[in-house]
Design a protein around this motif. Structure first.
Motif, PDB file in Angstrom:
ATOM      1  N   MET A   1      -2.039  -3.811  18.245  1.00  0.00           N
ATOM      2  CA  MET A   1      -1.036  -3.192  17.394  1.00  0.00           C
ATOM      3  C   MET A   1      -1.535  -3.253  15.953  1.00  0.00           C
ATOM      4  SD  MET A   1       3.090  -3.908  16.996  1.00  0.00           S
ATOM      5  CE  MET A   1       3.013  -5.532  17.645  1.00  0.00           C
ATOM      6  N   ASP A   2      -1.591  -2.099  15.293  1.00  0.00           N
ATOM      7  CA  ASP A   2      -2.068  -1.996  13.921  1.00  0.00           C
ATOM      8  C   ASP A   2      -0.876  -2.146  12.975  1.00  0.00           C
ATOM      9  OD1 ASP A   2      -3.498  -1.527  11.631  1.00  0.00           O
ATOM     10  OD2 ASP A   2      -4.307   0.390  12.287  1.00  0.00           O
ATOM     11  N   VAL A   3      -0.615  -3.381  12.559  1.00  0.00           N
ATOM     12  CA  VAL A   3       0.568  -3.707  11.753  1.00  0.00           C
ATOM     13  C   VAL A   3       0.325  -3.341  10.294  1.00  0.00           C
ATOM     14  CG1 VAL A   3       2.062  -5.576  10.951  1.00  0.00           C
ATOM     15  CG2 VAL A   3       1.267  -5.539  13.327  1.00  0.00           C
ATOM     16  N   PHE A   4       1.286  -2.631   9.715  1.00  0.00           N
ATOM     17  CA  PHE A   4       1.235  -2.262   8.307  1.00  0.00           C
ATOM     18  C   PHE A   4       2.035  -3.245   7.464  1.00  0.00           C
ATOM     19  CE2 PHE A   4       2.963   0.175   4.669  1.00  0.00           C
ATOM     20  CZ  PHE A   4       1.774   0.533   4.066  1.00  0.00           C
ATOM     21  N   LEU A   5       3.165  -3.707   8.019  1.00  0.00           N
ATOM     22  CA  LEU A   5       4.095  -4.514   7.255  1.00  0.00           C
ATOM     23  C   LEU A   5       5.013  -5.262   8.212  1.00  0.00           C
ATOM     24  CD1 LEU A   5       5.406  -5.012   4.386  1.00  0.00           C
ATOM     25  CD2 LEU A   5       6.770  -2.983   4.818  1.00  0.00           C
ATOM     26  N   GLU A   6       5.399  -6.479   7.850  1.00  0.00           N
ATOM     27  CA  GLU A   6       6.362  -7.238   8.641  1.00  0.00           C
ATOM     28  C   GLU A   6       7.480  -7.720   7.736  1.00  0.00           C
ATOM     29  OE1 GLU A   6       4.941 -10.043  11.642  1.00  0.00           O
ATOM     30  OE2 GLU A   6       2.904  -9.389  11.159  1.00  0.00           O
ATOM     31  N   THR A   7       8.687  -7.741   8.284  1.00  0.00           N
ATOM     32  CA  THR A   7       9.841  -8.313   7.600  1.00  0.00           C
ATOM     33  C   THR A   7      10.392  -9.407   8.500  1.00  0.00           C
ATOM     34  OG1 THR A   7      11.523  -6.878   8.591  1.00  0.00           O
ATOM     35  CG2 THR A   7      10.382  -6.041   6.610  1.00  0.00           C
ATOM     36  N   GLU A   8      11.492  -9.974   8.105  1.00  0.00           N
ATOM     37  CA  GLU A   8      12.095 -11.046   8.896  1.00  0.00           C
ATOM     38  C   GLU A   8      12.377 -10.612  10.333  1.00  0.00           C
ATOM     39  OE1 GLU A   8      16.221 -13.626   9.008  1.00  0.00           O
ATOM     40  OE2 GLU A   8      15.563 -12.819   7.080  1.00  0.00           O
ATOM     41  N   ARG A   9      12.873  -9.372  10.501  1.00  0.00           N
ATOM     42  CA  ARG A   9      13.275  -8.930  11.838  1.00  0.00           C
ATOM     43  C   ARG A   9      12.487  -7.758  12.388  1.00  0.00           C
ATOM     44  NH1 ARG A   9      19.370  -7.617  11.161  1.00  0.00           N
ATOM     45  NH2 ARG A   9      18.536  -6.637   9.287  1.00  0.00           N
ATOM     46  N   LEU A  10      11.598  -7.182  11.580  1.00  0.00           N
ATOM     47  CA  LEU A  10      10.930  -5.946  11.963  1.00  0.00           C
ATOM     48  C   LEU A  10       9.423  -6.011  11.783  1.00  0.00           C
ATOM     49  CD1 LEU A  10      13.319  -3.524  10.037  1.00  0.00           C
ATOM     50  CD2 LEU A  10      13.479  -4.174  12.450  1.00  0.00           C
ATOM     51  N   VAL A  11       8.738  -5.211  12.589  1.00  0.00           N
ATOM     52  CA  VAL A  11       7.312  -4.968  12.417  1.00  0.00           C
ATOM     53  C   VAL A  11       7.157  -3.469  12.229  1.00  0.00           C
ATOM     54  CG1 VAL A  11       5.040  -5.022  13.521  1.00  0.00           C
ATOM     55  CG2 VAL A  11       6.638  -6.924  13.870  1.00  0.00           C
ATOM     56  N   LEU A  12       6.455  -3.069  11.182  1.00  0.00           N
ATOM     57  CA  LEU A  12       6.123  -1.662  10.974  1.00  0.00           C
ATOM     58  C   LEU A  12       4.654  -1.500  11.315  1.00  0.00           C
ATOM     59  CD1 LEU A  12       8.771  -2.028   9.330  1.00  0.00           C
ATOM     60  CD2 LEU A  12       7.901  -0.268   7.802  1.00  0.00           C
ATOM     61  N   ARG A  13       4.380  -0.687  12.323  1.00  0.00           N
ATOM     62  CA  ARG A  13       3.014  -0.491  12.782  1.00  0.00           C
ATOM     63  C   ARG A  13       2.670   0.988  12.776  1.00  0.00           C
ATOM     64  NH1 ARG A  13       3.232   2.255  17.408  1.00  0.00           N
ATOM     65  NH2 ARG A  13       4.724   1.708  19.016  1.00  0.00           N
ATOM     66  N   ARG A  14       1.391   1.264  12.830  1.00  0.00           N
ATOM     67  CA  ARG A  14       0.936   2.651  12.928  1.00  0.00           C
ATOM     68  C   ARG A  14       1.410   3.249  14.243  1.00  0.00           C
ATOM     69  NH1 ARG A  14      -4.227   4.688  10.312  1.00  0.00           N
ATOM     70  NH2 ARG A  14      -4.447   3.368   8.490  1.00  0.00           N
TER      71      ARG A  14
END
Length: 186
Positions: free
Chosen positions: A1-14
């Motif tokens: 998984m190519d992760v761009f950004l993570e928050t407390e509850r979320l992962v933003l991936r490509r």
């Protein structure tokens, strides 16, 4: 998984080619599409236009749209993005979000958008983030305000087949880097 950004509850991936079904499911919900097109996006459009456009943006520059995944459970719940100009420039980017209705009201759009805007201003060289929605889309407007965007204007666009509420116009919101920096310091 190519992760761009993570928050407390979320992962933003490509996004990947394997996300066609996720996008079809998202864009087939009438509630999700209510203030956008009013109808589902056909699978063929997602396969030939939407997903290839998302993937192309990754090659042009550092901004774009990312799949939103719940950290607890790994479920796809939509997308968040800061769309660059057509040439890939990130001086001014458009904030956007589209989440499955089952997660509305949990603060995911606000949480993800805040993190994305912060990354844009602090790491990507963004100078202005803007967003638009129908004036009657109170939920989306509330997210924009919670993220720190400020109302700029109401304007009217002619549509041959307008959605209910179009007569009230579209609204634009914005946040400039200097204002974001000032708010981060306070």
């Amino acid at each position: 998984m190519d992760v761009f950004l993570e928050t407390e509850r979320l992962v933003l991936r490509r996004f990947t080619e394997a996300d066609v079904d996720n996008l079809v499911l998202l864009d087939s919900d009438p509630e999700v599409m209510r203030f956008l097109t009013g109808e589902p996006t056909p699978r063929v459009v997602i396969e030939r236009e939407v997903l290839p456009g998302i993937l192309r943006d990754y090659r042009v520059g550092p901004a774009g749209r990312w799949a939103v995944i719940e950290r607890a459970g790994g479920k796809f719940v939509g997308w968040l993005g800061i769309q660059p100009a057509e040439d890939g420039s990130v001086r001014e980017v458009e904030l956007g979000y589209r989440l499955v209705a089952s997660v509305w009201g949990r603060g995911y759009a606000t949480e993800g958008a805040r993190a994305l805007v912060g990354k844009g201003f602090s790491e990507l060289g963004v100078e202005r983030v803007w967003a638009q929605t129908m004036a009657v889309n109170v939920g989306s407007r509330r997210v924009m305000e919670k993220v720190g965007l400020r109302y700029v204007r109401t304007f009217h666009v002619h549509f041959d087949d307008p959605l209910p509420g179009t007569e009230h116009g579209e609204v634009e919101y914005e946040l400039r880097q200097a204002d974001w920096v000032a708010s981060e310091r306070s």
